[in-house]
Enzyme design. Structure first.
Site, PDB file in Angstrom:
ATOM      1  CG  LEU A 141      -2.478  -0.024   3.246  1.00  0.00           C
ATOM      2  CD1 LEU A 141      -1.880   1.080   4.095  1.00  0.00           C
ATOM      3  CD2 LEU A 141      -1.570  -0.349   2.085  1.00  0.00           C
ATOM      4  CG  ASP A 142      -5.324  -6.633   6.447  1.00  0.00           C
ATOM      5  OD1 ASP A 142      -5.910  -6.010   7.347  1.00  0.00           O
ATOM      6  OD2 ASP A 142      -5.791  -7.655   5.926  1.00  0.00           O
TER       7      ASP A 142
END
Length: 647
Positions: A384-385
Site C-alpha cells: 500500500l505504501d
C-alpha cells in the site's frame, strides 16, 4: 505553538537555498539508471551478510574466496565498540547478530584468538552463550548441528493444511512471515545437517548447563505464553501421521514454487529466498534444476561488492526509491528534473500488478489487483505504501492523463484494502491477530501486519490528492484513524521509518491533504511536538531505541539529514513554513550539504521490524533533503502557505 526567539537564527536566503537545490538536483539526476529508474543501496546489520557466507557452506558450494574476504572486511568494520555486533550504527550489543557474525568470520578463516573474535566470544558467553539467541538464529545453529532441535519451537508443516478459520493459520500472519516460514516448515520437519565442508563449529560459544532462550519474549503475555509453551511441548512428542506430513511438505513445495518470483526471489526478501534454496536442496533438487537455480540466483543479486568490502542486502528498493525521487524532483520545478521524472514514471508504469491476485486476496477476494511492489518484481506482495506514493507522483506529473488508468487502478486497490478501523497496513487488510505474537516462534514480535499511522497517512493523502471530499466515507475513516492514533505528546508512531519523526511527518502530510487546517488541534499538536524536539544545531534526530517497549517519550539523538527533512516537511504540511524552526532546519540542511551536492549519514533511519531489524536506506539522505529545500523555496515564494499535495 512553541516559539524560538528571533535572535536565535538567521533566516536562510532564498538565493542560498536555490544553490543548494541546484547542486542536489544535479547529483540526484546523475544517479538515474539508463532505463529511467533510481535504486540505492539498502543495508541492514551483520546478520544478512553473515547468513550469506553460511548459506554457501551449508550448500557445500565452492566459495568465492575474494568475495568472502571482502565480506570479512565489512563485518570487522561494523563490529561495535562493545565487542559484538549491533542492529544499527552505534547500537547496543545484539547476541543473535553477534553469534552469526562470529560464525561467519570463523568460517571465513579468522583466528578465534584474534582480539575481535575473543572479545565477541567473551561478550556472548557473558550473556549465557549462543543458546540465548533468537529463534531464527537457533534454527541456523541446529541446521549446522550446533544445538539440538529440541531447543527450537515446534512449527509442524501440517500448519499449511489447516483450514483458514483455525486460530493459527498462515493467512493470519504477515507476508514476510509467510514467505519465510513456509520453506522453513520443511527444513524444521526434516531437520537436515549443513554440508559444511570446512567442518567449522562454534562449540566455544556455548556455556555448559545454560538452558535455551527464555520461553517468553518481553512483548509476550504470561498467559498466552504459558498456553503456547504447553502446546509446543505436546507438539514435540505427538506422532504425526506419515501421510499427512508428506502431503504438508508437498504443499509447502508447491506454495513456494508458485510464488518463486523469478530472479527477484520468494517474497523478494533474503530470508525467504535463502530458505527456499535450502528447501529445494533438502528435497533433492540438483543445483542446475530450474527452480533451485533461479532461487539461488535471486540471493546472488542482492550482493553489493565494492573495492575492499562486500555485503548482502536484505532486499532491494527500486520502486520505492524511484517514486520518492520523483516527488523530490517534481518539487524542484526544474525542466531537466521533470524530464527525468517522466522517464522514471514510464519505468514504473508496467510494474503495476494488474493480473495477479496475491495473498492479500485471502482477506479481500473481491478487490481487483492494481498495486506496486517495493522491489523490481513481487507480484504476490504489492504494498500500500509504494502504491500510494507512486499514484501521487503520477498524479503530480504533467503527463498525468497518460497515467490515468494506472492511477485509477492503483487508487482502487488502495481503497479496497482499507482496514476495518479506518487505517491501512503495508501488505494486507485486517492482519491484526495480536495473540499470534505470543507463539514461541514469534519471539521477534513481528509476525503481523496491522494498520500503522505512516502507511495510513500516505493512503489518506493519496485519496485527498485525487479529489476525495471530506465527507467521503473512506477518507473520513482514515482521518478519524489518524486522529485517534496521535499520542498524547502530539506525535505519531512510525512503523517503516525511525520513528515518531517519520510517523508525525507522514500523518501531518496526509491530514493536510485531507483539508485539516493548521489551527486544528491535531495539526497544531503535531507541529508543537516537532518544534519541541528540534536539536540545538537546527536539525532533528531520533534513535532506533525509540522502538523499545518501555518508551516514555522522545529522547535526544544526533541530527540526521533524512530526519531533518521529514521534520521540515511535516512542519510545512502543518502550515508552519514561516516558523523559525523551519528556517533553522533549512539552515542545517544547507550547512551539512557536502561537496557532491548530497548528504550522508551513518545512522539508520529505516524501519524493518521494530527492536529486531533496521534499515539504512542510502538514498534517504540524498533525496529527502532536496525535497524539503525545494518545497521550502516554493512555499516561501508563493502567495499560499498550504502544501497542495498529499505527501
Amino acid at each position: 505553538m512553541n516559539q524560538i526567539a528571533p535572535g536565535e537564527f538567521v533566516a536562510p536566503s532564498l538565493q542560498g537555498v536555490e544553490g543548494a537545490i541546484r547542486a542536489a538536483t544535479d547529483a540526484v539526476l546523475r544517479d538515474q539508471k539508463p532505463d529511467g529508474h533510481w535504486v540505492y543501496e539498502l543495508e541492514a546489520d551483520a546478520t544478512i551478510p553473515a547468513e550469506y557466507v553460511l548459506l554457501v557452506h551449508y550448500l557445500g558450494e565452492v566459495p568465492n574466496l575474494e568475495l568472502e574476504r571482502k565480506i570479512g572486511v565489512y563485518l570487522r568494520r561494523i563490529q561495535g565498540s562493545h565487542g559484538g555486533w549491533p542492529l544499527y550504527n552505534d547500537g547496543a550489543f545484539d547476541i543473535s547478530a553477534t553469534v552469526k557474525a562470529y560464525f561467519a568470520l570463523k568460517m571465513i578463516g579468522d583466528d578465534i584468538e584474534a582480539p575481535h573474535m575473543a572479545r565477541a566470544r567473551e561478550e556472548i558467553k557473558k550473556r549465557g552463550g549462543a543458546i540465548k539467541s533468537n529463534v531464527f538464529t537457533r534454527i541456523l545453529l541446529a541446521l549446522y548441528g550446533q544445538t539440538s532441535w529440541s531447543n527450537i519451537p515446534t512449527v509442524p508443516p501440517e500448519l499449511i493444511l489447516l483450514p483458514r478459520w483455525f486460530p493459527v493459520h498462515l493467512s493470519k500472519m504477515s507476508y514476510w512471515a509467510r514467505t519465510v516460514i513456509v520453506p522453513l516448515l520443511v527444513l524444521c520437519a526434516r531437520q537436515p545437517l549443513a554440508k559444511n565442508p570446512r567442518r567449522i563449529h562454534i562449540g566455544e560459544l556455548f556455556v555448559p548447563g545454560v538452558p535455551a532462550a527464555s520461553p517468553r519474549a518481553p512483548h509476550q503475555s504470561a498467559g498466552w505464553s504459558a498456553f503456547f509453551a504447553t502446546l509446543d511441548r505436546v507438539l514435540k512428542v505427538v506422532p504425526w501421521p506419515k501421510g499427512a506430513r508428506e502431503r504438508a511438505i508437498e504443499k509447502c513445495r508447491l506454495w513456494t514454487t508458485e510464488r518463486l518470483n523469478g530472479e527477484d526471489g520468494l517474497g523478494a526478501i533474503y530470508p525467504a529466498m535463502a530458505n527456499s534454496v535450502m528447501m529445494y536442496d533438502l528435497l533433492g533438487y540438483p543445483p542446475e534444476h530450474r527452480d533451485r537455480a533461479i532461487a539461488r540466483l535471486s540471493v546472488e543479486k542482492l550482493l553489493i561488492v565494492k573495492g575492499e568490502e562486500a555485503y548482502c542486502q536484505p532486499c532491494v528498493s527500486p520502486v520505492w526509491d524511484t517514486a520518492l525521487v520523483a516527488h523530490a524532483l517534481l518539487e524542484t520545478r526544474d525542466d531537466a528534473a521533470c524530464t527525468a521524472v517522466a522517464r522514471g514514471l514510464e519505468w514504473l508504469k508496467p510494474l503495476q500488478v494488474l493480473d495477479v491476485k496475491g495473498d492479500w486476496a485471502e482477506e479481500k477476494p473481491d478487490v481487483r489487483p492494481g498495486g506496486w511492489a517495493f522491489q523490481y518484481r513481487n507480484d504476490y506482495y504489492p504494498d500500500l505504501d509504494d502504491t500510494a506514493v507512486v499514484v501521487m507522483a503520477m498524479d503530480r506529473a504533467a503527463q498525468r492523463n497518460e497515467f490515468k488508468d494506472a492511477i485509477t487502478r492503483g487508487a482502487e486497490w488502495v481503497e479496497g484494502l482499507q482496514c476495518r478501523d479506518g487505517g491501512w497496513a503495508a501488505f494486507d487488510a485486517d492482519n491484526s491477530y495480536y495473540y499470534l505474537n505470543n507463539i514461541p516462534f514469534a519471539d521477534h514480535g513481528a509476525l503481523l501486519d496491522p494498520p500503522t499511522e505512516d502507511v495510513s497517512g500516505r493512503c489518506v493523502g493519496m485519496l485527498a490528492q485525487l479529489g476525495a471530499k471530506s465527507d467521503d466515507p473512506r477518507l473520513k475513516a482514515g482521518v478519524d484513524y489518524l486522529i485517534r492514533a496521535q499520542r498524547a505528546d502530539g506525535s505519531w508512531w512510525g512503523r517503516w521509518g525511525v520513528n515518531y519523526v517519520y510517523g508525525t511527518w507522514s500523518a501531518l502530510a496526509g491530514l493536510n491533504g485531507a483539508g485539516l487546517k493548521p489551527d486544528h488541534p491535531t495539526m497544531a499538536k503535531g507541529a508543537d511536538w516537532l518544534v519541541a524536539i528540534q536539536n540545538p544545531d537546527g536539525g532533528w534526530g531520533e534513535n532506533c531505541d525509540s522502538y523499545k517497549l518501555n518508551y516514555k517519550g522522545y529522547e535526544p539523538a544526533p541530527s540526521t539529514a533524512s530526519q531533518t527533512a521529514w521534520a521540515v516537511l511535516g512542519l510545512m504540511a502543518a502550515g508552519q513554513v514561516d516558523h523559525p524552526a523551519v528556517a533553522r532546519g533549512i539552515n542545517y540542511l544547507k550547512a551539512t550539504q557536502e561537496a557532491d551536492g548530497l548528504w550522508s549519514q551513518p545512522h539508520y533511519t529505516g524501519g524493518g521490524f521494530p527492536r529486531v531489524f533496521y534499515l539504512n536506506y542510502h538514498g534517504y539522505p540524498k533525496f529527502f533533503p532536496l525535497w524539503a529545500l525545494a518545497r521550502y523555496r516554493n512555499l516561501k515564494a508563493s502567495n499560499s502557505r498550504r502544501v497542495e499535495f498529499g505527501l
